[in-house]
Scaffold this motif. Structure first.
Motif, PDB file in Angstrom:
ATOM      1  N   HIS A 132       0.829  -1.206   0.178  1.00  0.00           N
ATOM      2  CA  HIS A 132       0.189   0.084   0.004  1.00  0.00           C
ATOM      3  C   HIS A 132       0.872   1.329  -0.107  1.00  0.00           C
ATOM      4  CE1 HIS A 132      -3.433   2.671   0.816  1.00  0.00           C
ATOM      5  NE2 HIS A 132      -2.693   3.282   1.669  1.00  0.00           N
ATOM      6  N   ARG A 133       1.980   1.073   0.641  1.00  0.00           N
ATOM      7  CA  ARG A 133       2.912   2.382   0.794  1.00  0.00           C
ATOM      8  C   ARG A 133       3.582   2.602  -0.654  1.00  0.00           C
ATOM      9  NH1 ARG A 133       4.163   0.460   6.098  1.00  0.00           N
ATOM     10  NH2 ARG A 133       6.030  -0.604   5.299  1.00  0.00           N
ATOM     11  N   ARG A 172      -6.047  -0.998  -5.498  1.00  0.00           N
ATOM     12  CA  ARG A 172      -6.887  -1.804  -4.725  1.00  0.00           C
ATOM     13  C   ARG A 172      -6.180  -2.710  -3.733  1.00  0.00           C
ATOM     14  NH1 ARG A 172     -10.801  -6.328  -7.816  1.00  0.00           N
ATOM     15  NH2 ARG A 172     -12.389  -6.505  -6.393  1.00  0.00           N
ATOM     16  N   GLY A 173      -4.849  -2.725  -3.517  1.00  0.00           N
ATOM     17  CA  GLY A 173      -4.352  -3.406  -2.654  1.00  0.00           C
ATOM     18  C   GLY A 173      -3.859  -4.835  -3.058  1.00  0.00           C
ATOM     19  N   LEU A 174      -3.092  -5.334  -2.126  1.00  0.00           N
ATOM     20  CA  LEU A 174      -2.509  -6.736  -2.588  1.00  0.00           C
ATOM     21  C   LEU A 174      -3.424  -7.746  -1.726  1.00  0.00           C
ATOM     22  CD1 LEU A 174       0.219  -8.314  -3.565  1.00  0.00           C
ATOM     23  CD2 LEU A 174       1.005  -8.112  -1.193  1.00  0.00           C
ATOM     24  N   ARG A 175      -4.017  -8.770  -2.556  1.00  0.00           N
ATOM     25  CA  ARG A 175      -4.663  -9.741  -1.948  1.00  0.00           C
ATOM     26  C   ARG A 175      -3.565 -11.160  -1.820  1.00  0.00           C
ATOM     27  NH1 ARG A 175     -10.665 -12.533  -4.324  1.00  0.00           N
ATOM     28  NH2 ARG A 175     -11.264 -12.713  -2.067  1.00  0.00           N
ATOM     29  N   ALA A 208      11.753 -17.209 -17.191  1.00  0.00           N
ATOM     30  CA  ALA A 208      10.654 -16.437 -17.838  1.00  0.00           C
ATOM     31  C   ALA A 208      10.983 -14.921 -17.921  1.00  0.00           C
ATOM     32  CB  ALA A 208       9.463 -16.643 -17.139  1.00  0.00           C
ATOM     33  N   ASP A 209      11.631 -14.384 -16.487  1.00  0.00           N
ATOM     34  CA  ASP A 209      12.043 -13.031 -16.787  1.00  0.00           C
ATOM     35  C   ASP A 209      13.360 -12.562 -17.570  1.00  0.00           C
ATOM     36  OD1 ASP A 209      10.147 -12.257 -14.718  1.00  0.00           O
ATOM     37  OD2 ASP A 209      11.321 -12.267 -13.108  1.00  0.00           O
ATOM     38  N   LEU A 210      13.935 -13.439 -17.648  1.00  0.00           N
ATOM     39  CA  LEU A 210      15.416 -13.187 -18.625  1.00  0.00           C
ATOM     40  C   LEU A 210      15.027 -13.378 -20.060  1.00  0.00           C
ATOM     41  CD1 LEU A 210      17.992 -15.448 -16.827  1.00  0.00           C
ATOM     42  CD2 LEU A 210      18.175 -12.948 -17.051  1.00  0.00           C
ATOM     43  N   ASN A 211      13.809 -14.044 -20.352  1.00  0.00           N
ATOM     44  CA  ASN A 211      13.516 -14.272 -21.763  1.00  0.00           C
ATOM     45  C   ASN A 211      12.430 -13.283 -22.302  1.00  0.00           C
ATOM     46  OD1 ASN A 211      15.146 -16.284 -22.127  1.00  0.00           O
ATOM     47  ND2 ASN A 211      13.621 -17.792 -21.725  1.00  0.00           N
ATOM     48  N   ARG A 212      12.054 -12.281 -21.461  1.00  0.00           N
ATOM     49  CA  ARG A 212      11.088 -11.241 -21.733  1.00  0.00           C
ATOM     50  C   ARG A 212      11.728 -10.091 -22.440  1.00  0.00           C
ATOM     51  NH1 ARG A 212       8.993 -11.077 -16.997  1.00  0.00           N
ATOM     52  NH2 ARG A 212       7.197 -12.302 -17.576  1.00  0.00           N
ATOM     53  N   THR A 213      11.086  -9.792 -23.528  1.00  0.00           N
ATOM     54  CA  THR A 213      11.828  -8.688 -24.384  1.00  0.00           C
ATOM     55  C   THR A 213      11.609  -7.432 -23.543  1.00  0.00           C
ATOM     56  OG1 THR A 213       9.576  -8.180 -25.435  1.00  0.00           O
ATOM     57  CG2 THR A 213      11.145  -9.899 -26.198  1.00  0.00           C
ATOM     58  N   PRO A 214      12.595  -6.465 -23.854  1.00  0.00           N
ATOM     59  CA  PRO A 214      12.475  -5.150 -23.345  1.00  0.00           C
ATOM     60  C   PRO A 214      11.175  -4.519 -23.321  1.00  0.00           C
ATOM     61  CG  PRO A 214      14.656  -5.425 -24.510  1.00  0.00           C
ATOM     62  CD  PRO A 214      13.712  -6.631 -24.759  1.00  0.00           C
ATOM     63  N   ALA A 215      10.384  -4.780 -24.355  1.00  0.00           N
ATOM     64  CA  ALA A 215       9.034  -3.897 -24.572  1.00  0.00           C
ATOM     65  C   ALA A 215       8.001  -4.624 -23.748  1.00  0.00           C
ATOM     66  CB  ALA A 215       8.515  -4.196 -25.949  1.00  0.00           C
ATOM     67  N   THR A 216       8.279  -5.797 -23.002  1.00  0.00           N
ATOM     68  CA  THR A 216       7.304  -6.507 -22.185  1.00  0.00           C
ATOM     69  C   THR A 216       7.791  -6.917 -20.842  1.00  0.00           C
ATOM     70  OG1 THR A 216       7.897  -8.722 -22.907  1.00  0.00           O
ATOM     71  CG2 THR A 216       5.996  -7.620 -24.088  1.00  0.00           C
ATOM     72  N   THR A 217       8.796  -6.059 -20.347  1.00  0.00           N
ATOM     73  CA  THR A 217       9.307  -6.196 -18.882  1.00  0.00           C
ATOM     74  C   THR A 217       8.538  -5.993 -17.807  1.00  0.00           C
ATOM     75  OG1 THR A 217      10.396  -4.072 -19.198  1.00  0.00           O
ATOM     76  CG2 THR A 217      11.762  -5.737 -19.830  1.00  0.00           C
ATOM     77  N   THR A 218       7.430  -5.269 -17.959  1.00  0.00           N
ATOM     78  CA  THR A 218       6.603  -5.070 -16.762  1.00  0.00           C
ATOM     79  C   THR A 218       5.605  -6.401 -16.768  1.00  0.00           C
ATOM     80  OG1 THR A 218       6.655  -2.592 -17.264  1.00  0.00           O
ATOM     81  CG2 THR A 218       4.797  -3.502 -15.804  1.00  0.00           C
ATOM     82  N   ARG A 219       5.483  -6.949 -15.546  1.00  0.00           N
ATOM     83  CA  ARG A 219       4.567  -8.104 -15.494  1.00  0.00           C
ATOM     84  C   ARG A 219       3.235  -7.517 -15.763  1.00  0.00           C
ATOM     85  NH1 ARG A 219       8.326 -10.273 -11.429  1.00  0.00           N
ATOM     86  NH2 ARG A 219       9.596 -11.955 -12.364  1.00  0.00           N
ATOM     87  N   SER A 220       2.481  -8.151 -16.173  1.00  0.00           N
ATOM     88  CA  SER A 220       1.108  -8.036 -16.316  1.00  0.00           C
ATOM     89  C   SER A 220       0.446  -9.228 -15.375  1.00  0.00           C
ATOM     90  CB  SER A 220       0.348  -8.480 -17.580  1.00  0.00           C
ATOM     91  OG  SER A 220       0.777  -9.642 -18.220  1.00  0.00           O
ATOM     92  N   SER A 221       0.769  -9.149 -14.215  1.00  0.00           N
ATOM     93  CA  SER A 221       0.502 -10.028 -12.889  1.00  0.00           C
ATOM     94  C   SER A 221      -0.472  -9.378 -12.118  1.00  0.00           C
ATOM     95  CB  SER A 221       1.602 -10.643 -12.521  1.00  0.00           C
ATOM     96  OG  SER A 221       2.223  -9.582 -11.767  1.00  0.00           O
ATOM     97  N   PRO A 222      -1.028 -10.106 -11.170  1.00  0.00           N
ATOM     98  CA  PRO A 222      -2.023  -9.523 -10.332  1.00  0.00           C
ATOM     99  C   PRO A 222      -1.261  -8.535  -9.139  1.00  0.00           C
ATOM    100  CG  PRO A 222      -2.218 -11.932 -10.302  1.00  0.00           C
ATOM    101  CD  PRO A 222      -1.024 -11.762 -11.255  1.00  0.00           C
ATOM    102  N   ARG A 223       0.097  -8.508  -9.166  1.00  0.00           N
ATOM    103  CA  ARG A 223       0.735  -7.782  -8.127  1.00  0.00           C
ATOM    104  C   ARG A 223       0.793  -6.563  -8.878  1.00  0.00           C
ATOM    105  NH1 ARG A 223       7.099  -9.874  -8.111  1.00  0.00           N
ATOM    106  NH2 ARG A 223       6.942 -11.366  -9.719  1.00  0.00           N
ATOM    107  N   ASP A 224       0.658  -6.326 -10.306  1.00  0.00           N
ATOM    108  CA  ASP A 224       0.712  -5.112 -10.816  1.00  0.00           C
ATOM    109  C   ASP A 224      -0.876  -4.387 -11.092  1.00  0.00           C
ATOM    110  OD1 ASP A 224       3.539  -4.882 -10.941  1.00  0.00           O
ATOM    111  OD2 ASP A 224       3.610  -6.465 -12.699  1.00  0.00           O
ATOM    112  N   THR A 225      -1.651  -5.144 -10.556  1.00  0.00           N
ATOM    113  CA  THR A 225      -2.974  -4.471 -10.745  1.00  0.00           C
ATOM    114  C   THR A 225      -3.654  -3.682  -9.538  1.00  0.00           C
ATOM    115  OG1 THR A 225      -3.922  -6.496  -9.756  1.00  0.00           O
ATOM    116  CG2 THR A 225      -3.433  -6.393 -12.444  1.00  0.00           C
TER     117      THR A 225
END
Length: 329
Positions: A144-145, A151-154, A312-329
């Motif tokens: 939260h900080r 919405r917060g971390l579930r 998975a992180d190493l193979n991610r291209t620079p254009a997709t380095t931001t994870r589209s995971s629940p922690r980023d929502t």
């Protein structure tokens, strides 16, 4: 994979006490024989401010200053001694450290922890403070900080110790930001169960097939019920006590069945990009070497999952380095 430990802190237990304290050193020594696979680190003690996110001030004070009643000590299962507070705080600290590392690296572990019988105002069943509950609340506060106004971390708690996580269920009963799943022996301790968000009580001697079917169905139900607000962090209590050689477990799972359990959980979390902090939780084998073998296989499975996150992180291209995971929502 980072693995946090604190087995240099031991309890002064009476002869014949059934708490298998030596397994923690045995497990850490096994981990240290695998350099390059895991990075063992000594855990720091959690502070009282972190404990207070879950536990009542009177209970914290009683543990720290040795004023627990005789009845409270009997319920915990440990006599109070000067080393008890620090060891209990390091148990919480190891899980906090694993949770922070998991949010950075995908997977991390505590080589102990899983003290799920501790309530907000009391301990029980060899559990003084509830490490997962404190770590969950602290990770939410830190999130939260960093992300004010979101919405917060579930949080998802996958509790596969053979005993129901009654303390954790009680602490989060009215908190929809934490989803608690417990799969446990229906007739085993605690004999008065609490209500998790999803409880699956299994019969004694259920064996691998029944257990794994129940786990797959439970996970499917978890994803269905969390679809509108997916978890950004999971805690996995990977108890070794469902094993057929456990003195207290009674569910009679094979070592291969437990490994399949671990792989099911870790695969499901990886597919959904949900970071996970593991705790070893219970394990009371007639032969502690067998218990440590089971726990080591769990850690090896976690290390393989950590490698998948890393690649998975190493193979991610620079254009997709931001994870589209629940922690980023």
């Amino acid at each position: 994979m980072l693995a946090f430990h604190y087995d240099h802190l031991t309890l002064a237990l009476p002869p014949g006490h059934r708490f298998p304290q030596s397994k923690y050193q045995m497990l850490r020594e096994r981990v240290e024989r695998n350099p390059g696979v895991m990075r063992p680190q000594v855990a720091e003690a959690a502070g009282t401010e972190a404990l207070a996110l879950v536990h009542t001030p009177d209970y914290i004070d009683a543990v720290l200053h040795g004023t627990l009643s005789a009845a409270a000590q009997r319920e915990i299962g440990f006599p109070w001694a000067p080393g008890l507070p620090r060891r209990s705080m390091c148990s919480v600290g190891a899980t906090i450290a694993a949770a922070r590392a998991a949010l950075e690296e995908g997977v991390a572990a505590s080589l102990a922890g899983g003290t799920h019988h501790a309530y907000a105002d009391k301990g029980s069943g060899f559990c003084v403070f509830n490490d997962v509950a404190v770590a969950a609340r602290l990770m939410q506060a830190e999130w939260h900080r960093r992300h004010p106004g979101g919405r917060g971390l579930r949080v998802l708690v996958v509790d596969l110790d053979v005993h129901q996580g009654n303390g954790t269920a009680s602490i989060f009963r009215d908190d929809d930001s934490v989803f608690t799943l417990s799969i446990h022996g229906d007739k085993n301790f605690p004999f008065r169960k609490e209500s998790s968000d999803l409880d699956v009580g299994l019969p004694d001697a259920c064996g691998d097939a029944v257990y794994l079917d129940a786990l797959e169905a439970a996970l499917a139900e978890v994803w269905r019920r969390m679809a509108d607000w997916p978890p950004g962090l999971a805690f996995y209590l990977a108890g070794a006590d469902p094993h057929e050689g456990d003195r207290l477990g009674r569910l009679k799972l094979s070592a291969d069945g437990l490994l399949r359990r671990d792989d099911l959980v870790l695969e499901a979390l990886f597919e959904r990009r949900i970071p996970v902090a593991l705790s070893m939780a219970g394990g009371y084998g007639e032969d502690l070497n067998v218990t440590v073998d089971v726990q080591m296989r769990t850690l090896d499975a976690a290390a393989r999952a950590w490698e998948r996150w890393r690649h998975a992180d190493l193979n991610r291209t620079p254009a997709t380095t931001t994870r589209s995971s629940p922690r980023d929502t």
